[in-house]
Design an enzyme around this catalytic site. Sequence first.
Site, mmCIF file in Angstrom:
data_model
loop_
_atom_site.group_PDB
_atom_site.id
_atom_site.type_symbol
_atom_site.label_atom_id
_atom_site.label_comp_id
_atom_site.label_asym_id
_atom_site.label_seq_id
_atom_site.Cartn_x
_atom_site.Cartn_y
_atom_site.Cartn_z
ATOM 1 N N ASP A 188 -1.454 9.154 9.795
ATOM 2 C CA ASP A 188 -2.154 8.470 8.711
ATOM 3 C C ASP A 188 -3.430 7.800 9.208
ATOM 4 O OD1 ASP A 188 -2.054 7.245 5.920
ATOM 5 O OD2 ASP A 188 -2.194 5.458 7.175
ATOM 6 N N GLU B 168 -4.376 13.196 9.050
ATOM 7 C CA GLU B 168 -4.860 12.776 7.738
ATOM 8 C C GLU B 168 -6.236 12.165 7.964
ATOM 9 O OE1 GLU B 168 -5.436 10.040 4.195
ATOM 10 O OE2 GLU B 168 -4.846 9.262 6.138
ATOM 11 N N ARG C 267 -3.469 4.330 -8.569
ATOM 12 C CA ARG C 267 -2.952 5.562 -7.964
ATOM 13 C C ARG C 267 -1.487 5.777 -8.363
ATOM 14 N NH1 ARG C 267 -4.364 4.701 -1.747
ATOM 15 N NH2 ARG C 267 -3.594 2.643 -2.307
ATOM 16 N N GLN D 219 -2.937 -5.366 6.198
ATOM 17 C CA GLN D 219 -2.790 -4.245 7.143
ATOM 18 C C GLN D 219 -3.706 -4.501 8.335
ATOM 19 O OE1 GLN D 219 -3.613 -1.662 3.737
ATOM 20 N NE2 GLN D 219 -2.001 -0.264 4.416
ATOM 21 N N ASP E 93 0.834 -1.205 0.000
ATOM 22 C CA ASP E 93 0.000 0.000 0.000
ATOM 23 C C ASP E 93 0.873 1.262 0.000
ATOM 24 O OD1 ASP E 93 -2.315 1.536 0.005
ATOM 25 O OD2 ASP E 93 -2.561 1.455 2.180
ATOM 26 N N ARG F 236 2.714 13.010 10.149
ATOM 27 C CA ARG F 236 1.435 12.925 9.449
ATOM 28 C C ARG F 236 0.701 11.702 10.001
ATOM 29 N NH1 ARG F 236 -0.574 9.735 5.434
ATOM 30 N NH2 ARG F 236 -1.910 10.603 3.822
ATOM 31 N N ASP G 231 -3.008 10.109 -3.213
ATOM 32 C CA ASP G 231 -4.202 9.281 -3.254
ATOM 33 C C ASP G 231 -5.099 9.711 -4.410
ATOM 34 O OD1 ASP G 231 -3.813 7.410 -1.245
ATOM 35 O OD2 ASP G 231 -4.414 8.822 0.323
HETATM 36 C C1 GLC Z 1 -4.060 6.962 3.995
HETATM 37 C C2 GLC Z 1 -3.065 7.041 2.859
HETATM 38 C C3 GLC Z 1 -3.410 6.017 1.825
HETATM 39 C C4 GLC Z 1 -3.403 4.646 2.459
HETATM 40 C C5 GLC Z 1 -4.263 4.607 3.725
HETATM 41 C C6 GLC Z 1 -3.998 3.371 4.550
HETATM 42 O O1 GLC Z 1 -5.331 7.285 3.595
HETATM 43 O O2 GLC Z 1 -3.041 8.335 2.333
HETATM 44 O O3 GLC Z 1 -2.512 6.057 0.743
HETATM 45 O O4 GLC Z 1 -3.885 3.721 1.539
HETATM 46 O O5 GLC Z 1 -4.029 5.702 4.572
HETATM 47 O O6 GLC Z 1 -2.798 3.481 5.261
#
Ligand code: GLC
Length: 649
Positions: free
Chosen positions: A274, A316, A510, A242, A131, A272, A386
């Site tokens: 995430d 994020e 992407r 994940q 990812d 950041r 993204d």
């Molecule tokens: C955030 C990232 C994205 C990723 C997701 C899972 O949204 O920007 O690219 O797939 O997190 O970690």
Amino acid sequence: MTNTLTSALPAFEDRDDADTFRLRVERYGADLRESLGAVYGGQAESLYERVLGIMGAGFAARPRELRLLDEARLLHQDWLQRPEMIGYVTYADRFAGTLAGVGEHLDHLERLGVTYLHLMPLLKPRMGENDGGYAVVDYRQVRPDLGSMDDLERLAARLRRRGISLVVDLVLNHVAAEHDWALRARAGDPKYRDYFLVFPDRNRPDAYERTLPEVFPDFAPGSFTWDDALGGWVWTTFNTYQWDLNWANPDVLCELLDVILHLANKGVEVLRLDAIAFIWKRLGTACQNEPEVHHLTQALRAAVRVVAPAVAFKAEAIVGPADLIHYLGTREHHGKVSDMAYHNSLMVQLWSALASRDTRLTEVALTAFRPKPTTTTWGTYVRCHDDIGWAISDEDARRALLDGHAHRGFLSDFYSGEYPGSFARGLVFQYNPATNDRRISGSLASLAGLESALQSGDHWQIDDAVQRILLLHAAVMGFGGVPLLYMGDELGMLNDYSYVDHLEHARDNRWAHRPRMDWALAAHVVGEGTRPAGGDVDPARRDAARRIFDGLRHLVAVRAGTPHLHASVESRVIPSPDARLLLLRRDHPLGAMLQVYNVSEDDVELSCGMLRAHVGLAADERLSGYEYSLAPVALMVGGYQALWLTQKV
Ligand code: GLC
């Protein structure tokens, strides 16, 4: 505040250290304690002491140079809000091969005025599909092909000396299925099994899934994955590899805090966060934006403020406007959570306005935003790594006299290039047949029409595409916040269709908008490095790239010299007399600023009377450097033109 906390404080050899730590805990300890209490109830008191221990160790290990930065930042608390801040976002390998390589290209960043460098996921990910690096196996190691943790530390120091802050992703919601914690859980260790959310049968997963939206409906449907070794269904919001972390377990908080402080002490200045919206789960909800998310952020934020005040958090959270504002701290969290958040809605609205040549919906959506806390800032952007999801609510659409479903469908048609007359060349990402949602991948330049224009060879079309790219950037630079330029956009780089040739990328389009930096084009445009022999670049492409690059540099320079753009001031929408124009007003103590953006290719007449009401009879137009007399009846706003008018003082 009285100091009832001293007994719990870790001991330091140095008296100054002890004093600094104590003073900061007196300032922020209550925020930490309160949030631990809200999430962990009865366990909070002992957890508080444990967390103080982790903080003490982090503080003791903090290098001297970074402590100086802490002191400097305490004197410049608004550092992220200043109009000089310009962000640049890139994958280290796609930009320069390795971390050391990034250090060789700092001139390019400096030329663009960059002060904030977000290097996309660089901590050690799992092998194979990961990812884009968001499946981490080790938070304390760097991706081996990029270099080592020492290289990261060296790069951070190099950047810092040039006034550039290093930004790194911290994935809090999940780890890779191959992370040590997951391996131990699989091996049957109950301590680590409790780091994850594991269910023996489908009962609870089914109950949760009744209200869970699909993040990757196409390549990873569902939110749970069966694992033989665990003998259960493990929560996997994103891809099957994940594994979501169980934040209800205080061990997870302690582990991640330790990771944060470790990275802070290597010189990372912005983390950041995430997918932060997803970290708390509650049955019967979408399992996003739950109140505990903000408490957990507040706890981590307070701890970092004590140990490393130079460090900021960026959330994020790609969520609706009503939920988004809480990531910048509202109500009891005011000033206590993230310093910055992505303005996803602005990004979506700009693309929507550009496709429809109509800013009504943009007006409605931006007006609905509550003002953000004055100490925080937006991350503004035209696009990121993204896809673009059409986050437009039915309610906003209705208020703009549109049908939400139909408009979202129109935008997908338009940006995938299917809509008749569309200038865009995008790709559909994650088609969801249940909702008919089609998100869009594509580089800025390809979405804004440069790819199709270059193919047609039509100079007018190329011109329009360049203007659109600059208009979008003017808007994100004028809105207030840290503009985040995505690597390659400064040259108008197009979609990179070669992702299909790479096994680990082929399913994820992407990658079409995550190209490798075209240094040959850069060399042609700005004379960077040595011009590669035979590196011929189509003159039309080179010319477009040069205009974009110069245009961006100009915007950056004007922005830095316009104090009205400090992020403590809010941009407010002014109802526009013409649907093709977006009008934003900022009220700075220096005087009012009125911005005008024409989202169409037409010249549009705008009444000076209405402009006079905002900025007076004569105003400085910052982008052209001219003084504008607003005495005449009307002025003409050119196709895709932006005006930044400031009241004369
Ligand atoms: C955030 C990232 C994205 C990723 C997701 C899972 O949204 O920007 O690219 O797939 O997190 O970690």
